[in-house]
Design an enzyme around this catalytic site. Sequence first.
Site, PDB file in Angstrom:
ATOM      1  N   ARG A 159      36.409  25.213  37.110  1.00 35.96           N
ATOM      2  CA  ARG A 159      37.029  24.429  38.180  1.00 35.96           C
ATOM      3  C   ARG A 159      37.913  25.344  39.023  1.00 35.96           C
ATOM      4  O   ARG A 159      38.401  26.361  38.529  1.00 35.96           O
ATOM      5  CB  ARG A 159      37.912  23.346  37.589  1.00 35.96           C
ATOM      6  CG  ARG A 159      37.189  22.359  36.754  1.00 35.96           C
ATOM      7  CD  ARG A 159      38.177  21.396  36.129  1.00 35.96           C
ATOM      8  NE  ARG A 159      37.576  20.903  34.910  1.00 35.96           N
ATOM      9  CZ  ARG A 159      38.232  20.396  33.903  1.00 35.96           C
ATOM     10  NH1 ARG A 159      39.542  20.300  33.945  1.00 35.96           N
ATOM     11  NH2 ARG A 159      37.609  19.960  32.848  1.00 35.96           N
ATOM     12  N   ARG A 204      34.789  14.254  28.398  1.00 33.66           N
ATOM     13  CA  ARG A 204      34.933  12.954  27.741  1.00 33.66           C
ATOM     14  C   ARG A 204      33.767  12.054  28.138  1.00 33.66           C
ATOM     15  O   ARG A 204      33.202  12.208  29.217  1.00 33.66           O
ATOM     16  CB  ARG A 204      36.261  12.319  28.131  1.00 33.66           C
ATOM     17  CG  ARG A 204      37.434  13.062  27.513  1.00 33.66           C
ATOM     18  CD  ARG A 204      38.707  12.300  27.688  1.00 33.66           C
ATOM     19  NE  ARG A 204      39.836  13.172  27.358  1.00 33.66           N
ATOM     20  CZ  ARG A 204      41.069  12.753  27.298  1.00 33.66           C
ATOM     21  NH1 ARG A 204      41.362  11.495  27.537  1.00 33.66           N
ATOM     22  NH2 ARG A 204      42.041  13.586  26.992  1.00 33.66           N
ATOM     23  N   ARG A 213      29.829   9.820  35.829  1.00 36.00           N
ATOM     24  CA  ARG A 213      30.590   9.466  37.032  1.00 36.00           C
ATOM     25  C   ARG A 213      30.432  10.518  38.129  1.00 36.00           C
ATOM     26  O   ARG A 213      30.474  10.200  39.316  1.00 36.00           O
ATOM     27  CB  ARG A 213      32.074   9.279  36.702  1.00 36.00           C
ATOM     28  CG  ARG A 213      32.386   7.946  36.059  1.00 36.00           C
ATOM     29  CD  ARG A 213      33.873   7.667  35.972  1.00 36.00           C
ATOM     30  NE  ARG A 213      34.634   8.652  35.219  1.00 36.00           N
ATOM     31  CZ  ARG A 213      34.737   8.683  33.888  1.00 36.00           C
ATOM     32  NH1 ARG A 213      34.119   7.794  33.148  1.00 36.00           N
ATOM     33  NH2 ARG A 213      35.468   9.599  33.294  1.00 36.00           N
ATOM     34  N   HIS A 236      40.795  17.448  19.029  1.00 32.60           N
ATOM     35  CA  HIS A 236      41.159  18.844  18.801  1.00 32.60           C
ATOM     36  C   HIS A 236      40.990  19.167  17.320  1.00 32.60           C
ATOM     37  O   HIS A 236      41.031  18.273  16.466  1.00 32.60           O
ATOM     38  CB  HIS A 236      42.602  19.103  19.247  1.00 32.60           C
ATOM     39  CG  HIS A 236      42.814  18.821  20.696  1.00 32.60           C
ATOM     40  ND1 HIS A 236      42.364  19.662  21.688  1.00 32.60           N
ATOM     41  CD2 HIS A 236      43.397  17.775  21.325  1.00 32.60           C
ATOM     42  CE1 HIS A 236      42.672  19.146  22.865  1.00 32.60           C
ATOM     43  NE2 HIS A 236      43.296  18.012  22.671  1.00 32.60           N
ATOM     44  N   TYR A 285      40.750  16.572  13.813  1.00 32.17           N
ATOM     45  CA  TYR A 285      39.587  16.365  12.943  1.00 32.17           C
ATOM     46  C   TYR A 285      39.936  16.695  11.495  1.00 32.17           C
ATOM     47  O   TYR A 285      39.574  15.971  10.576  1.00 32.17           O
ATOM     48  CB  TYR A 285      38.399  17.225  13.372  1.00 32.17           C
ATOM     49  CG  TYR A 285      38.093  17.223  14.846  1.00 32.17           C
ATOM     50  CD1 TYR A 285      38.080  16.039  15.574  1.00 32.17           C
ATOM     51  CD2 TYR A 285      37.813  18.405  15.505  1.00 32.17           C
ATOM     52  CE1 TYR A 285      37.788  16.044  16.927  1.00 32.17           C
ATOM     53  CE2 TYR A 285      37.523  18.418  16.850  1.00 32.17           C
ATOM     54  CZ  TYR A 285      37.517  17.241  17.560  1.00 32.17           C
ATOM     55  OH  TYR A 285      37.239  17.248  18.886  1.00 32.17           O
ATOM     56  N   ASP A 321      36.498  23.276  15.266  1.00 28.86           N
ATOM     57  CA  ASP A 321      35.958  23.640  16.575  1.00 28.86           C
ATOM     58  C   ASP A 321      34.867  24.709  16.472  1.00 28.86           C
ATOM     59  O   ASP A 321      33.808  24.571  17.066  1.00 28.86           O
ATOM     60  CB  ASP A 321      37.060  24.161  17.498  1.00 28.86           C
ATOM     61  CG  ASP A 321      37.891  23.057  18.118  1.00 28.86           C
ATOM     62  OD1 ASP A 321      37.449  21.897  18.107  1.00 28.86           O
ATOM     63  OD2 ASP A 321      38.992  23.361  18.608  1.00 28.86           O
TER      64      ASP A 321
END
Length: 192
Positions: free
Chosen positions: A38, A98, A104, A139, A143, A169
């Site tokens: 981004r 997410r 979207r 995160h 978990y 992770d």
Amino acid sequence: MTAALDGLRVIDMSTVLAGPNCARYLADFGADVIKVERPGGDSLRNMAWRDPRDGEGLWWKLVNRNKRTIVLDVKDDGDRDVLLSLVDTANVLVENSRPGTMERLGLGPDVLQAANPRLVYGRITGWGQDGPLAPRAGHDLNYLGLTGTLAAIGRSEGTPVPPLNLVADFGGGSMLLLVGVLAALHERERSG
């Protein structure tokens, strides 16, 4: 010698650790991985642990080695068109947004696979696509704590010792995504 995944193009739209780590392994095995960031960059670039030689975040460097980077704002029509042209030439796309985010943006698996039917769409989320925890960020420590694994790490008479991000992770999420992507690539070659 030719690398095992030479000729494979991967679009890495993931952030933080599990998704980028999976894409890093694909790059390590020879795939051409294009990391989409981004505007403003990936949050890992600005983490506290930095390489003293160039100031880059060490976690960012670890999970993004052997990748090329492009900065795109996928909400911008022009940048979105650039991404779609990359997807047209890709074999794999990896993302860890997410649930519902990519849909979207018009970049969900149905849309991208309609444009490129041979695209393997690799998706990883903390808590799955549906269910009570799905909308929440996940995160490594969450978990480990929820499953009880964290209680088993450290001295029995002391408090748990968080094991960085190496168990859930890296050892769980990114490895399972990697296995899934490789299995899907194999099935695609076998069945078309």
